[in-house]
Design a protein around this motif. Structure first.
Motif, mmCIF file in Angstrom:
data_model
loop_
_atom_site.group_PDB
_atom_site.id
_atom_site.type_symbol
_atom_site.label_atom_id
_atom_site.label_comp_id
_atom_site.label_asym_id
_atom_site.label_seq_id
_atom_site.Cartn_x
_atom_site.Cartn_y
_atom_site.Cartn_z
ATOM 1 N N GLY A 158 10.958 4.293 7.376
ATOM 2 C CA GLY A 158 11.437 3.167 6.589
ATOM 3 C C GLY A 158 11.027 3.216 5.143
ATOM 4 O O GLY A 158 10.419 2.297 4.651
ATOM 5 N N THR A 168 9.087 5.133 13.406
ATOM 6 C CA THR A 168 10.040 4.219 12.794
ATOM 7 C C THR A 168 9.522 3.721 11.453
ATOM 8 O O THR A 168 10.238 3.709 10.463
ATOM 9 N N ALA A 169 8.270 3.329 11.415
ATOM 10 C CA ALA A 169 7.721 2.794 10.179
ATOM 11 C C ALA A 169 7.669 3.861 9.094
ATOM 12 O O ALA A 169 7.944 3.584 7.934
ATOM 13 N N SER A 170 7.375 5.099 9.479
ATOM 14 C CA SER A 170 7.299 6.138 8.464
ATOM 15 C C SER A 170 8.683 6.538 7.966
ATOM 16 O O SER A 170 8.824 7.081 6.888
#
Lengths: 486, 233
Positions: A261, A257-259
């Motif tokens: 974003g 998810t963070a990558s």
């Protein structure tokens, strides 16, 4: 309504600090520009050397100006800015714009310290625009930014807030050419005090502003900005061009998810969530502002394209779809009514409506638009008169110039009458592939034609794609104002 | 200090909740997860398999291993107890010294894999993600975000925003995805983030659609340990 903002945008007494009697310094430039613009209030140039400029006495210091001031333009060297700002505050100024550079943008400790000194002084009770900015342009009061001695004095609904001075002045000039009228424009540069969130809040309540446009690079407080934007878009359309959205700098993160974003994706989602209209360029932003200035607020979907032949047809359908608009094919009585006014053969009364004649008589355009506008699936109509072809007509008819051959005034009138008769707005697209030096006469006619259409409230675009994009943005804003999501 | 899975992990100097812990936390908030048992001793395997039922999946479950598929630590569609024992031995050996155990999990049958998650943006704070799941998450990057907390309308809008949104419809005889259930999951992910600042990132992937209802088949939670933990997967 905040009274200090009123005194900033419509000041009666303005000090201009850092005016030299010759050269091309910012202080002198802005003073001459203010005089050229016919600024309504009193101007007090300031320079320690004193003297006179354009019949105005130059005061050695802010303190020497008789009485209070409302606003100040500060263009002195960065080192002298904090002290000058303090003097303006003591003179009762509600605000000041600092055009000088030499602050945080230099990346030096000295610059950062000076900027901090400005921040501290602002907190003592004077609102600051800048530093390192082009300042305020307000057509109504005649405040202007640099270098803008000849910006429009016509006021209008669009406010523009910009981190970049270059984008601000460019939009001010472009607006003058394409028919966007401004209520006020603020280039805030480093933004030590007033910046995106506070200006957005002010413009949301400003009765002179009907459309808010913004160029942003970053925001200082994401939460506060989001809340202000979410609030603003329920009252007025807000159009935003966010610069600097590169995919650079993926953080090292453990989760997918963070990558995912990336900055661009988060910004896009957030702006949509808050109901803003997002554009990918300044030109697109200008188109949206023009449409939002002139078109009624409606959730446009069905469009007709009425033009004088060429490959308009298929391209129009493809392009409309890409912009989330539809070209409903005309059928039945309405089709018959449109067909009855078209010259045959080769014309087509379906939609796009192909008049199959580059020299479309204005009456034919009006009749076709009036008939097609009866279809209830049609929300808005786009006329594409190919004015550049009239140059050849002028030559064929032996007329002295393209001007005598081109009935642009009658065409604009035809569009306006059809819009009034059907209650469906009309836009115009005036393309021009003739762009050589030998065709400057065509360019002149097109500029004149643009003004004719604009005078009648018809927005003009240079291409179908530009028109569709602007209409789509206007529709989006209308849906938001009505409280519907997309 | 709260006595919960997050506090315990942080107390142990960990910045990762393993799959079993993460799903346990998600299910407390009402997010549907797979039925599963964590097995740390070989003798408990048979009972776990009986409870979960066949066919089942066996996966390495360790806070030290964030991406078990890439390390070949997952065995799917295990149809017998004997096959489960073989898979257990293989996974155990491949895990080496890594702490944790082997997760015995029901097989969720569904051809559509979605993903949900949360990341904290430097400017906008916690943002919830939705998109296509499984291997498509990284290949297609077909995802959308909303700043938390989410309204129901935000959640529904972000479903329509992905390019592949038609996958939520009843395509090829598959049941349409229950959008309200899905919206509730996305809103819950946002609520978890706004409730607990120690939770830095959430990954629910795949979120498998079983007869129209999304079920979390794998999950990972990253904690904000203030940069203390040295153990990163």
């Amino acid at each position: 309504m905040d009274l200090s903002f009123e005194r900033i945008f419509h000041p009666r007494r303005v000090a201009v600090a850092g005016v030299s009697t010759d050269g091309f310094g910012f202080g002198r430039g802005i003073l001459l520009s203010l005089l050229e613009m016919g600024f309504e209030g009193e101007l007090f140039p300031v320079n320690p050397r004193g003297g006179e400029i354009k019949g105005l006495k130059i005061y050695p210091a802010i303190e020497d100006i008789p009485g209070e001031i409302d606003f100040a333009v500060i263009a002195v060297a960065a080192e002298a800015v904090p002290e000058t700002l303090a003097a303006c505050r003591r003179k009762g100024a509600a605000g000041a714009e600092i055009l000088s550079s030499g602050f945080r943008e230099t990346g030096t400790e000295k610059g950062a310290a000076l900027e901090e000194a400005v921040r501290v002084e602002a907190a003592r009770g004077i609102r600051v625009i800048g530093p390192n900015c082009f300042g305020i342009y307000c057509p109504k009061s005649g405040l202007t930014m640099l270098p803008g001695p000849d910006l429009s004095r016509e006021t209008g609904p669009v406010a523009f807030v910009s981190q970049s001075g270059g984008h601000a002045i460019d939009l001010a000039f472009l607006g003058k050419a394409v028919g966007i009228r401004f209520s006020k424009m603020i280039s805030f540069g480093n933004g030590v005090d007033l910046r995106e969130t506070e200006l957005l809040k002010y413009l949301t309540t400003d009765p002179e502003t009907g459309v808010i446009a913004m160029y942003l690079e970053g925001v200082t407080d994401g939460d506060a900005f989001f809340r202000a934007l979410d609030e603003a878009t329920r009252k007025k359309p807000v159009v935003i061009y966010k610069g600097g959205l590169s995919e650079a700098g993926q953080r090292a993160v453990a989760s997918h998810t963070a990558s995912m974003g990336g900055q661009a994706l988060i910004w896009e989602s957030i702006l949509r969530q808050a109901g803003a209209v997002q554009t990918a360029s300044m030109d697109e932003l200008a188109g949206a502002c023009l449409a939002l200035s002139l078109l009624p607020r409606r959730p446009y979907r069905g469009v007709t394209v009425v033009g004088g032949g060429g490959a308009l047809g298929v391209a129009a359908c493809d392009t409309a779809e890409a912009y989330g608009l539809q070209l409903p094919p005309l059928t039945g009585e309405i089709f018959e009514a449109v067909q009855a006014v078209l010259p045959k053969p080769g014309s087509s009364a379906a939609n796009p409506i192909d008049i199959a004649n580059p020299y479309v008589p204005p009456q034919t355009l009006e009749k076709a638009l009036t008939a097609a506008g009866q279809d209830e699936r049609v929300d808005i109509q786009i006329m594409v008169p190919l004015l550049y072809h009239f140059k050849a007509l002028a030559a064929m008819l032996g007329l002295p110039s393209i001007k005598e051959a081109t009935p642009y005034e009658a065409m604009a009138e035809a569009g306006a009458r059809a819009a009034a008769a059907t209650g469906k707005p009309v836009c115009a697209v005036l393309p021009n592939p003739r762009r050589t030096l030998a065709d400057l006469d065509v360019e002149v006619i097109l500029r004149e034609a643009r003004d004719s259409f604009l005078k009648r409230g018809i927005p003009v675009f240079s291409s179908l794609a530009e028109a569709f994009s602007a209409v789509r943005h206007a529709a989006r804003a209308a849906r938001r104002l009505e409280g519907h999501p997309d | 200090m709260r006595d919960d899975v997050v506090s315990r992990a942080l107390a142990q100097g960990r910045s990762i909740l393993d799959e079993h812990e993460a799903k346990g936390l998600l299910s407390i908030f009402g997010i549907p997860v797979t039925r599963e048992r964590l097995v740390t001793k070989k003798k408990d395997l048979a009972a776990a398999v009986r409870e979960v039922g066949l066919p089942c999946a066996l996966k390495a479950c360790s806070p030290a291993i964030a991406h078990k598929t890439e390390l070949d630590l997952v065995r799917l569609n295990i149809a017998s107890l004997a096959a489960a024992a073989r898979a257990y031995a293989e996974i155990r050996q491949a895990m080496g010294d890594a702490p944790g155990g082997v997760l015995v999990q029901e097989m969720v049958s569904g051809r559509r894999e979605l993903a949900a998650g949360m990341t904290r943006d430097e400017q906008f704070g916690p943002c919830v993600m939705f998109g296509l799941g499984g291997i498509f998450t990284e290949i297609l990057k077909d995802v959308s975000f909303r700043k938390a907390p989410l309204t129901r309308q935000d959640a529904l809008a972000m479903m329509d925003e992905i390019r592949g949104h038609r996958i939520l419809e009843g395509v090829r005889g598959m049941e349409p995805v229950d959008r309200e259930r899905l919206a509730a999951i996305l809103m819950t992910v946002g609520a978890i983030a706004t409730r607990d600042a120690r939770i830095k990132e959430i990954d629910i992937n795949p979120l498998i659609v079983r007869r129209g209802t999304p079920v979390a088949a794998d999950a990972l939670i990253v904690l904000d340990d203030g940069g203390r933990a040295t153990k990163r997967p």
